[in-house]
Scaffold this motif. Structure first.
Motif, mmCIF file in Angstrom:
data_model
loop_
_atom_site.group_PDB
_atom_site.id
_atom_site.type_symbol
_atom_site.label_atom_id
_atom_site.label_comp_id
_atom_site.label_asym_id
_atom_site.label_seq_id
_atom_site.Cartn_x
_atom_site.Cartn_y
_atom_site.Cartn_z
ATOM 1 N N UNK A 97 0.808 -1.217 0.000
ATOM 2 C CA UNK A 97 0.000 0.000 0.000
ATOM 3 C C UNK A 97 0.842 1.269 0.000
ATOM 4 N N UNK A 98 2.168 1.128 0.076
ATOM 5 C CA UNK A 98 3.020 2.302 -0.020
ATOM 6 C C UNK A 98 3.675 2.743 1.264
ATOM 7 N N UNK A 99 3.561 1.956 2.345
ATOM 8 C CA UNK A 99 4.196 2.352 3.603
ATOM 9 C C UNK A 99 5.716 2.443 3.444
ATOM 10 N N UNK A 100 6.297 1.474 2.750
ATOM 11 C CA UNK A 100 7.733 1.502 2.518
ATOM 12 C C UNK A 100 8.146 2.651 1.616
ATOM 13 N N UNK A 101 7.284 2.992 0.651
ATOM 14 C CA UNK A 101 7.581 4.118 -0.227
ATOM 15 C C UNK A 101 7.698 5.413 0.572
ATOM 16 N N UNK A 102 6.787 5.602 1.529
ATOM 17 C CA UNK A 102 6.830 6.818 2.347
ATOM 18 C C UNK A 102 8.092 6.860 3.204
ATOM 19 N N UNK A 103 8.480 5.711 3.755
ATOM 20 C CA UNK A 103 9.689 5.684 4.571
ATOM 21 C C UNK A 103 10.936 5.931 3.723
ATOM 22 N N UNK A 104 10.947 5.418 2.495
ATOM 23 C CA UNK A 104 12.079 5.677 1.596
ATOM 24 C C UNK A 104 12.156 7.160 1.237
#
Length: 260
Positions: free
Chosen positions: A139-146
């Motif tokens: 869902x994009x949680x890792x994208x936000x952390x990156x």
């Protein structure tokens, strides 16, 4: 062809261990009922049997999935007998749309915790990435952390599930999210690959990263380390989930050519 039965349950390809746990629960439940046990004791016998087998699965999330399948399914069958068959068919189709069969041997969807990649930018200052990718972005949680870790970089994501990919694109419009198999995607265009996979996948992820990443590129793994390979760095992470970093060495021939 090797038989599965002599193998420990933890070594079976997923999701076969879960299927065995659920099937065992139903079998024990029915056999106990046929032998004259009451409805409650027969169901409890199935619950205990499925739960005991679930403990043999590798990893807490797999144990949980294997353990809850029988009670949820059996209670639904007991409590909702009037539902038409098409309802169950629609439910299966929705599940396959969300989590296609081709993805069952990858990690299931678990979001990257907030703050999990804190300190990642400082750890890679010697070779700061300009393009990073979350391989299996959900869902994009890792994208936000990156994005928080690397504000200077272009953030990419690849996700096999269409609904999750659509949701990630909507939640992270600044990221470049594409559909597809993370194992077939091209990692050579990025300087850092982030994965939140499963223990059995880490050797494969490391091999792909070392084969495709440019020299000086990084593989970052949340929680699970690569077996038999010493990490370049280890960050504390959050909630007891460290971040393991693996640096691909620079190509010596390229370095030598650049010094001429």
């Amino acid at each position: 062809m090797k038989l599965l039965l002599p193998l420990p349950l933890a070594d079976w390809p997923w999701p076969l261990p879960a299927v065995l746990c659920w099937a065992t629960g139903f079998a024990v439940w029915r056999v106990a009922a046929l032998l004259g046990a009451g409805a409650g004791p027969a169901w409890l016998a199935g619950l205990v049997a499925a739960g005991a087998l679930a403990l043999a699965c590798r990893g807490r999330w797999r144990q949980g999935l294997a353990a809850v399948g029988f009670p949820l399914a059996s209670l639904a069958l007991m409590g909702l007998p009037a539902w038409p068959a098409w309802v169950w068919g629609v439910a299966v189709l929705l599940l396959l749309l969300l989590y296609p069969l081709s993805a069952w041997r990858d990690a299931p969807w678990f979001p990257t915790p907030q703050g999990a990649l804190r300190g990642l930018n400082e750890a890679t200052l010697d070779s700061p990435p300009q393009s990073v990718m979350d391989a299996g972005c959900g869902l994009g949680h890792g994208l936000r952390e990156l994005r928080l870790a690397f504000p200077q970089a272009v953030v990419h994501g690849v996700e096999r599930s269409r609904p999750l990919r659509w949701a990630a694109s909507w939640c992270c419009p600044w990221a470049r999210v594409q559909g597809g198999d993370l194992w077939a995607s091209d990692w050579s265009r990025h300087e850092l690959i982030y994965v939140f996979q499963r223990p059995e996948s880490m050797a494969r992820a490391h091999a792909k990263a070392m084969r495709e990443l440019p020299g000086g590129g990084w593989l970052a793994s949340l929680e699970f380390e690569v077996p038999g390979v010493a990490p370049t760095l280890r960050l504390p992470g959050v909630a007891g989930r460290p971040v393991w970093l693996y640096l691909k060495p620079l190509d010596r021939s390229t370095m030598a050519a650049g010094c001429r």
